[in-house]
Design a protein around this motif. Structure first.
Motif, PDB file in Angstrom:
ATOM      1  N   THR C 259       0.803  -1.287   0.443  1.00  0.00           N
ATOM      2  CA  THR C 259      -0.040  -0.268  -0.034  1.00  0.00           C
ATOM      3  C   THR C 259       0.759   1.341   0.060  1.00  0.00           C
ATOM      4  O   THR C 259       0.554   2.578  -0.332  1.00  0.00           O
TER       5      THR C 259
ATOM      6  N   GLY D 211      -1.244   3.344  -3.621  1.00  0.00           N
ATOM      7  CA  GLY D 211      -2.492   2.001  -2.750  1.00  0.00           C
ATOM      8  C   GLY D 211      -2.772   2.681  -1.085  1.00  0.00           C
ATOM      9  O   GLY D 211      -2.580   3.919  -1.298  1.00  0.00           O
ATOM     10  N   ILE D 213      -4.583   1.741   2.500  1.00  0.00           N
ATOM     11  CA  ILE D 213      -5.635   0.782   3.967  1.00  0.00           C
ATOM     12  C   ILE D 213      -6.801   0.843   4.191  1.00  0.00           C
ATOM     13  O   ILE D 213      -7.171   2.144   4.456  1.00  0.00           O
ATOM     14  N   ALA D 302      -5.612  -4.167   3.544  1.00  0.00           N
ATOM     15  CA  ALA D 302      -4.603  -3.883   2.538  1.00  0.00           C
ATOM     16  C   ALA D 302      -5.461  -3.433   0.673  1.00  0.00           C
ATOM     17  O   ALA D 302      -5.470  -4.976   0.731  1.00  0.00           O
ATOM     18  N   LYS D 304      -4.090  -2.724  -2.964  1.00  0.00           N
ATOM     19  CA  LYS D 304      -2.703  -2.254  -3.617  1.00  0.00           C
ATOM     20  C   LYS D 304      -3.128  -1.875  -4.279  1.00  0.00           C
ATOM     21  O   LYS D 304      -3.786  -0.649  -4.510  1.00  0.00           O
ATOM     22  N   CYS D 335      -6.324   5.526  -7.541  1.00  0.00           N
ATOM     23  CA  CYS D 335      -6.229   5.351  -5.958  1.00  0.00           C
ATOM     24  C   CYS D 335      -7.806   4.384  -5.823  1.00  0.00           C
ATOM     25  O   CYS D 335      -8.541   5.674  -5.475  1.00  0.00           O
ATOM     26  N   ALA D 337      -7.767   2.495  -4.214  1.00  0.00           N
ATOM     27  CA  ALA D 337      -8.503   2.239  -2.455  1.00  0.00           C
ATOM     28  C   ALA D 337      -9.322   3.430  -2.006  1.00  0.00           C
ATOM     29  O   ALA D 337      -9.608   3.798  -0.587  1.00  0.00           O
TER      30      ALA D 337
END
Lengths: 355, 355, 355, 355
Positions: C259, D211, D213, D302, D304, D335, D337
């Motif tokens: 990450t 990435g 979390i 997590a 990536k 991104c 994430a």
């Protein structure tokens, strides 16, 4: 193999006819169930052969050794493993070379499926002896169901062409259930016992075997159980029932005969009785659209004649690649149907606890 | 509900009779299968009602709209979703208040199971119309099986008490299979068609319905498929088959009749033929110990009379809490058994691709 | 409980820490596998406590008694049941009344889940001892995988804040694998052993415990295994791995560190090498989109400090309903992470054989 | 593929990035749930790209078309199918010939797994777009959970090396939960938003990606949920979570950091508070022995870096069999994430409703 089954409450059956032991793991049974070991042993005994001439002469004590999941006689919620020693297995050396598959048995199909490595001694894992673990696991589930008011019973509906009286589909009395639950050879009309035993004995004397039908019921099942389309009551019951060796058919309620009725006759009319919705007939065997109606669940399972017979039979010799004859010497069980009742009841208990 | 089924290849069926659409997701079908859409549409058509007087008058185009998993006519390995629009649904406003459950239907059990929230319009998700997605998914599996040499066929074994000829259990010719596969009303002995249709029409004229039996087979199945004890061929086939509405029984090979045979007759002798092990009879319906033998798989499914009839029936009024009478006005389907063939074949395909 | 797991190859784990025995049924393992019992016993020994001060002092022989599914040392395809006697269980009478749940253990949650009936003696079915059956079952799967060129190894990646060298993600040599496979305390950099043991011993001396991380790999896995979205390699591996007591986290490839990378760094470039597609880095741990790439599968599992410690801890008294203190007397295992390697490897084997 | 998941409540996800539509069947959700469509659309919107520069420029309306299982805004108990049209797919002709697999994507592994037939356009079924159906299905489950007092929230724990504040593990307030539930870019410390967006924008400007979390929680979960060993809360949550594209790790409670604690610190002490058993710390993330403790469930996933980047990358040419370079032209999502929060929350809802 896939001898594991179940969604909420799972079983994993193991063992071979002539291995050191057979058994089962029952995973997911409710915690806090105080086991009635007398009732459990009664069921084990109802299944066990060696009681009379209608069964094979192999005598097995069938003592279930519970090695986990039960503490002070009560289930803990952890998996219950039961091991049943094979006390009567032949002690000599065994080869394991299948040359002549026995017709009607799984010798040949097991040979193909497991690349020649399946244990062929006495049928191995395919042996009818593997119904003992099913009775053990099913009996525990049955005690759990009983706490919820559900009772299960069955009778020998037919042996060859000798028929017992059927269950009265709308109401099945507790007296009858209790009486059937105590018998190894359960019949509604006990006058049929002599005729049926005579048919079995005649087959045995000529080195042959006969089949039969078990009719099984559950009463006290609440309406609303079952997850159609594919985890409805009929799907789940049949899915486990065809795991009982020699079962070749199943029908619910009026079953195949229902195809000869007209809808005006086969549709079960609804009616209020004591504030409860019932049906005045029960051609659907207590199941509509895969969901229980609250009426007795009723089904029949067809058990084929014991494939083990003492007559010469045509087969193949898998080693030489030529046609051959096989003749099995020794006493055989001329009618597994006659002691399949408690196995069918136990399999039903496993199904119902998963609805 | 649990309208999802399957282990290797999975289906998830959705939709209601009077919703906007019905359909299915088929997950896990092999990649690289070039779909034969003509054959698929032939199967959809064999199921669809409205072709003749033997069926309900509701006409549905049943055009499967494939919205995923197929690219340039070939399966990609991703889930295949098919949506079939309900073109013929009634357009008016609907209440959804179940007052009088129809006998023989899932109205009452669905009401209990889903706390009164199930869609009751035309049977909702319990409607026979939901067999269309099964035919779609099964037809794709069937094309995949065909590439491996497996062919499936069925015929109307009986309507009420009129019986067709049975399959010859040891060898079922490709000509017969091809002929049956083209028919909406498949029969081995086509002379029976008039009699059967006459029985159906008589029922219809009296506002009643009749049932029947479908006999189904698969040929070209290799020996050694199935995972006993509980994922054997019979377990898996019956598990999906009872998901077909109105099925109340299933029997493999000689089935219930096998219980009247002696073992010396019912055991299927093995024999070499052209270097291949065959059995000279096939009472076990191509399955021994839950594993395929390589002989034709044969089974029969009992389909109860269509529960929708046009006669007054006794039921309850769930709102008033009193006994009542219900009479359904309008044309009805007097014999769903008569077009269940392709549904049973499709369900078998789903089972076989999971062995 | 649901101590049964698996789709193609299934396990059903049973037993309690202080019951008569523990064990497992392994159902669906391939037939014809000649078991290497020396290797299997080596794995059992790697898990067993009592070898050195880093482990609990309870000494168990852990002799697996195979009671089904194996004939003449070779698997038959039938379920393999293994029973491991609890030779060292305390022999006195046991009450089963949970008064003070131990912090960090499943005492309290098991009490709630199983209505107060769970076996609390030594942790019952939640005991770390139940990893022995997992090692047994996993070791058999591992031997089957090895025949297909797949090898598994792991090492102690860290104990508290002492770290071993990581696996070289792109290529892991057979020499290293073989060396790690023989060790109870496997390390890539063996110089770390003293430091790690010292950390563990220090914790033990103060009545405390420490945790650690196991890094595990599989090499020789073909590309193309795994069924995304939900039965991909990562789903299946993590699903079984969290069944290992004390595992609180899992990461694949570069995992959580990924990450912090940019995509241009974390994306593993493809390259032909000897006609085979490889990646020149392996941040994805051998898995892309849930499907194996053919590169080493690499993951790390976080093992929390052994919850059993010898210090006074705050807890509740479930009988009196008051806050309380608990102090466990006796020797304890200060670092289960230090012998979790073979358990993690075995669980991976169970996962891989199900892909 | 196996894009079907679940035991009690099942989903079957379908569709491809550039097909006509994507969607999901949710089977087994409770009947009688009145859907809050505003909340559902809020969740769909939180996932959808195109809102700001932190996301890909593809704008999708993501209107869920519910075609079954819901009547008058209320679930009926029948399977809920939702179809989401792909309004923004490129309209031109498509080839489907994979020549150069993109590093970090499933192009290559899908190619191998599906024998070259997988739909490669925009990632096909592997596309991040397939998280929309997960959000739809999870949102419905979430509404059902909410009726039982369970609330779910998450925040962006980190982007690259910029960290938000963590959840306070013992008590997470409703105000915070409500605030996070409304955001596309949810943060506990909103001051971090600018820094995180700046990191993302910097990556985008250099044609790269980052990435992050996601930390997710559920509060109001009763103690006693989960079926260890293998269907415990952690097993079930991780099993579905790795179905979310780009997830490479998961940790519960203190997770990997717990390995550096001593047991005396990591064990969560029990205490009575207002008659309820709580723990005064929550290093175990609300789960002990696979069973919920009643404390907040907390885990981190997590994600990536988005594998799609605009820089030249080394790959292979599967047609020519030679090493090659690939450069993807066009805007990309730097991104994923940053908008994975609602997807992770939805997947958690699917897991929790299956416990």
């Amino acid at each position: 193999m896939s001898s594991a089954w179940g969604n909420k409450v799972k079983i994993s059956v193991f063992g071979e006819s002539h291995g050191s032991a057979i058994g089962v793991v029952l995973d997911g049974a409710p915690a806090g169930l105080k086991l009635d070991m007398d009732e459990l042993m009664l069921n084990m005994g109802r299944r066990a052969p060696g009681r009379d001439k209608a069964a094979t002469q192999r005598k097995e004590a069938d003592i279930p050794n519970i090695i986990s999941g039960v503490l002070n006689g009560t289930t803990t919620g952890a998996p219950i493993c039961c091991v049943i020693e094979n006390t009567n297995k032949r002690s000599g050396d065994y080869g394991n070379l299948l040359t002549k598959p026995r017709p009607g048995h799984a010798d040949y199909t097991g040979y193909v499926r497991y690349n020649g490595f399946s244990d062929i001694r006495g049928g191995g894992h395919f042996s009818g002896r593997l119904t003992a673990p099913i009775v053990f696991a099913g009996s525990i589930c049955r005690q759990a169901l009983k706490q919820n008011g559900i009772e299960i019973a069955s009778h020998i509906y037919s042996i060859a062409d000798i028929y017992d009286e059927p269950f009265e589909p709308v109401e099945i009395g507790h007296d009858l259930i209790n009486r059937l639950n105590e018998k190894s050879f359960p019949l509604i009309d006990t006058d049929k016992e002599d005729k049926m035993r005579s048919v079995i004995e005649n087959a045995r004397l000529s080195g042959d075997s006969v089949g039969g039908i078990i009719e099984c019921c559950a009463v006290g099942v609440k309406p609303g159980l079952g997850d159609p389309m594919f985890f409805g009551a009929e799907n789940v019951i049949s899915s486990v029932m065809f795991g009982v060796p020699a079962v070749k058919g199943i029908e619910f309620g009026a079953g195949f005969d229902m195809t000869k009725m007209r809808g005006s006759k086969s549709n079960d009319p609804f009616k209020y009785e004591n504030g409860r919705v019932i049906t005045t007939t029960n051609n659907n065997g207590g199941i509509l659209g895969g969901i229980t109606t609250g009426m007795p669940i009723i089904f029949r399972a067809a058990i084929k004649p014991t494939p083990s017979i003492s007559q010469p039979q045509s087969t193949v010799d898998l080693q030489s690649g030529e046609n051959a004859t096989i003749e099995i010497i020794g006493r055989h069980d001329p009618c597994i149907a006659s002691r399949a009742s408690v196995v069918i009841e136990s399999a039903l208990a496993l199904a119902l606890i998963n609805l």
